[in-house]
Write a protein that holds these residues in place. Sequence first.
Motif, PDB file in Angstrom:
ATOM      1  N   UNK A  57       0.821  -1.215   0.000  1.00  0.00           N
ATOM      2  CA  UNK A  57       0.000   0.000   0.000  1.00  0.00           C
ATOM      3  C   UNK A  57       0.856   1.268   0.000  1.00  0.00           C
ATOM      4  N   UNK A  58       1.948   1.261   0.818  1.00  0.00           N
ATOM      5  CA  UNK A  58       2.802   2.453   0.853  1.00  0.00           C
ATOM      6  C   UNK A  58       4.123   2.133   0.172  1.00  0.00           C
ATOM      7  N   UNK A  59       4.316   2.696  -0.999  1.00  0.00           N
ATOM      8  CA  UNK A  59       5.594   2.509  -1.705  1.00  0.00           C
ATOM      9  C   UNK A  59       6.337   3.838  -1.714  1.00  0.00           C
ATOM     10  N   UNK A  60       7.679   3.759  -1.692  1.00  0.00           N
ATOM     11  CA  UNK A  60       8.498   4.964  -1.541  1.00  0.00           C
ATOM     12  C   UNK A  60       9.106   5.396  -2.872  1.00  0.00           C
ATOM     13  N   UNK A  61       9.543   6.636  -2.886  1.00  0.00           N
ATOM     14  CA  UNK A  61      10.195   7.170  -4.084  1.00  0.00           C
ATOM     15  C   UNK A  61      11.608   6.596  -4.244  1.00  0.00           C
ATOM     16  N   UNK A  62      12.148   6.731  -5.429  1.00  0.00           N
ATOM     17  CA  UNK A  62      13.558   6.416  -5.657  1.00  0.00           C
ATOM     18  C   UNK A  62      14.027   7.162  -6.902  1.00  0.00           C
ATOM     19  N   UNK A  63      15.306   7.053  -7.197  1.00  0.00           N
ATOM     20  CA  UNK A  63      15.839   7.694  -8.399  1.00  0.00           C
ATOM     21  C   UNK A  63      16.252   6.635  -9.406  1.00  0.00           C
ATOM     22  N   UNK A  64      16.103   7.000 -10.682  1.00  0.00           N
ATOM     23  CA  UNK A  64      16.438   6.047 -11.748  1.00  0.00           C
ATOM     24  C   UNK A  64      17.198   6.771 -12.845  1.00  0.00           C
ATOM     25  N   UNK A  65      18.203   6.098 -13.377  1.00  0.00           N
ATOM     26  CA  UNK A  65      18.882   6.644 -14.558  1.00  0.00           C
ATOM     27  C   UNK A  65      18.953   5.526 -15.588  1.00  0.00           C
ATOM     28  N   UNK A  66      18.461   5.791 -16.768  1.00  0.00           N
ATOM     29  CA  UNK A  66      18.514   4.744 -17.789  1.00  0.00           C
ATOM     30  C   UNK A  66      19.944   4.638 -18.332  1.00  0.00           C
ATOM     31  N   UNK A  67      20.371   3.407 -18.537  1.00  0.00           N
ATOM     32  CA  UNK A  67      21.737   3.141 -18.990  1.00  0.00           C
ATOM     33  C   UNK A  67      21.719   1.883 -19.838  1.00  0.00           C
ATOM     34  N   UNK A  68      22.759   1.681 -20.645  1.00  0.00           N
ATOM     35  CA  UNK A  68      22.839   0.399 -21.352  1.00  0.00           C
ATOM     36  C   UNK A  68      22.890  -0.752 -20.341  1.00  0.00           C
ATOM     37  N   UNK A  69      22.483  -1.940 -20.754  1.00  0.00           N
ATOM     38  CA  UNK A  69      22.491  -3.133 -19.896  1.00  0.00           C
ATOM     39  C   UNK A  69      23.884  -3.341 -19.321  1.00  0.00           C
ATOM     40  N   UNK A  70      24.034  -3.682 -18.055  1.00  0.00           N
ATOM     41  CA  UNK A  70      23.002  -4.098 -17.099  1.00  0.00           C
ATOM     42  C   UNK A  70      22.350  -2.949 -16.336  1.00  0.00           C
ATOM     43  N   UNK A  71      22.459  -1.723 -16.833  1.00  0.00           N
ATOM     44  CA  UNK A  71      21.782  -0.599 -16.187  1.00  0.00           C
ATOM     45  C   UNK A  71      20.274  -0.686 -16.384  1.00  0.00           C
ATOM     46  N   UNK A  72      19.577   0.310 -15.872  1.00  0.00           N
ATOM     47  CA  UNK A  72      18.118   0.301 -15.970  1.00  0.00           C
ATOM     48  C   UNK A  72      17.698   0.584 -17.418  1.00  0.00           C
ATOM     49  N   UNK A  73      16.886  -0.291 -18.034  1.00  0.00           N
ATOM     50  CA  UNK A  73      16.591  -0.137 -19.470  1.00  0.00           C
ATOM     51  C   UNK A  73      15.714   1.077 -19.796  1.00  0.00           C
ATOM     52  N   UNK A  74      16.103   1.795 -20.809  1.00  0.00           N
ATOM     53  CA  UNK A  74      15.282   2.930 -21.266  1.00  0.00           C
ATOM     54  C   UNK A  74      13.873   2.467 -21.644  1.00  0.00           C
ATOM     55  N   UNK A  75      13.754   1.227 -22.126  1.00  0.00           N
ATOM     56  CA  UNK A  75      12.431   0.732 -22.529  1.00  0.00           C
ATOM     57  C   UNK A  75      11.520   0.469 -21.327  1.00  0.00           C
TER      58      UNK A  75
END
Length: 430
Positions: free
Chosen positions: A287-305
């Motif tokens: 029910x309570x989810x928190x914020x976070x930061x994300x930066x898209x990067x090539x794999x294995x980073x966070x995927x832009x897709x």
Amino acid sequence: MEQYIMKGGNPLVGEVYISGAKNAALGILAASIMTDEDVVIDNLPDVRDINVLLEAIAEIGASVERIDRHTVKINASGIKEVSVDDEFIRKIRASYYFIGALLGKYKSAEVPLPGGCNIGSRPIDQHLKGFRALGAKVEIVKGSVVAHAIDLVGSHIYLDVVSVGATINIMMAAALAEGQTILENVAKEPHVVDVANFLNSMGANIKGAGTDVIRIRGVSRLHGTEYSVIPDQIEAGTFMCAAAATRGDVMVRNVIPKHLEAISAKLAEIGCEVIEFDDAVRVVGKPRQRSTNIKTLPYPGFPTDMQPQMAVTLALAEGTSMVTESIFENRFKYVDELARMGGNIKVEGNVAVIDGVPGFTGAQVEAPDLRAGAALVIAGLAAEGYTVVDEIGYIQRGYESFEEKLQSLGAMIEKVDSDREARKFQLRVG
Ligand code: UD1
């Protein structure tokens, strides 16, 4: 025109099976024309981009036989044409893979330049640099890439930007070049590895896919094979975010959990429960989810897709999240649509600052592109009331049976193509 209509507010619960990876399949299908023998490809997703590429393969003279919904047999011995029709290129960008495949096999290719795409400018200079390094003469003539080589010869190539498309395209051509190619600063995405494995199953000699350096020892010919495409990392991630955003509980089956680590880690960071199994990931929203930061990067980073789907999830979390898009410059077009549903996101340059809100309200919105379209559906399923998503052709390019899979998780969603059908849906769900 087809739309999705949905009544949101219910958690998604149940299990869902992930289809084959669209982006891996696009590379593999293009590479399948590099032999004159039969190639059987299984676990193909039944999505629009794949079906268009299959039409393009048939159009240049290969035989394409559908064995079942997810399996196709291709025999390219009948190819007479190294020139691909503009119509297909306009429909799917990934038809640029024909340049590498045709150049490798026939030492000649003529493929119209892919048009601009609505997620930003998408140059192919690195692809062309690679083909030239292999000894091809490459020119742009009347909007087409015209590439010819007497002989393709292995080379040492350093990519200036990490590009999935350039890595796969150059790897295909180099597979049939003379001698060794060393390709540095390459993309490490799961679909790069899958295309390399596929080419190796055809007799290519490619080592190092999945690391920063790929070594390719050219062979004189490739042979037939049978191959099964890996599961779709992005489809899986989309359902994981849908579970989180709707505070649901979804077992996402038929996945390779390792490919999902960046997504799993972020969902865990915001407070979801993420449980990994051998070939499944279960996401339990809280029910309570928190914020976070994300930066898209090539794999294995966070995927832009996965950026839009995760941003929608963060827009319903407590606190302020920052999402930095470092791959494509125009990937925040869904933000204005989300504002209609109560989302509070400001975009400055390539950063979206998201102030989480307790809930969305349904609205009529328009899918600006494939992944943003999926993200708006997630938003609609989390929102109170009815949401209509227009321009769902984008979504159908990359998600197999999207509405059916969501329905199986309890979502009240339907594809409609008239106001009358939309009203019928509303009357039915109440
Ligand atoms: C592929 C995926 C797409 C995904 C993207 C990034 C397919 C069919 N599509 O696209 O879904 O969003 O990877 O993971 O697999 N660039 C250049 N010059 C080039 C090539 C790329 O400057 O010659 C830049 C692009 O503008 C972009 C970055 O490199 O900023 C990455 O692009 P790339 O990895 O090539 O994306 P695609 O292969 O087109």
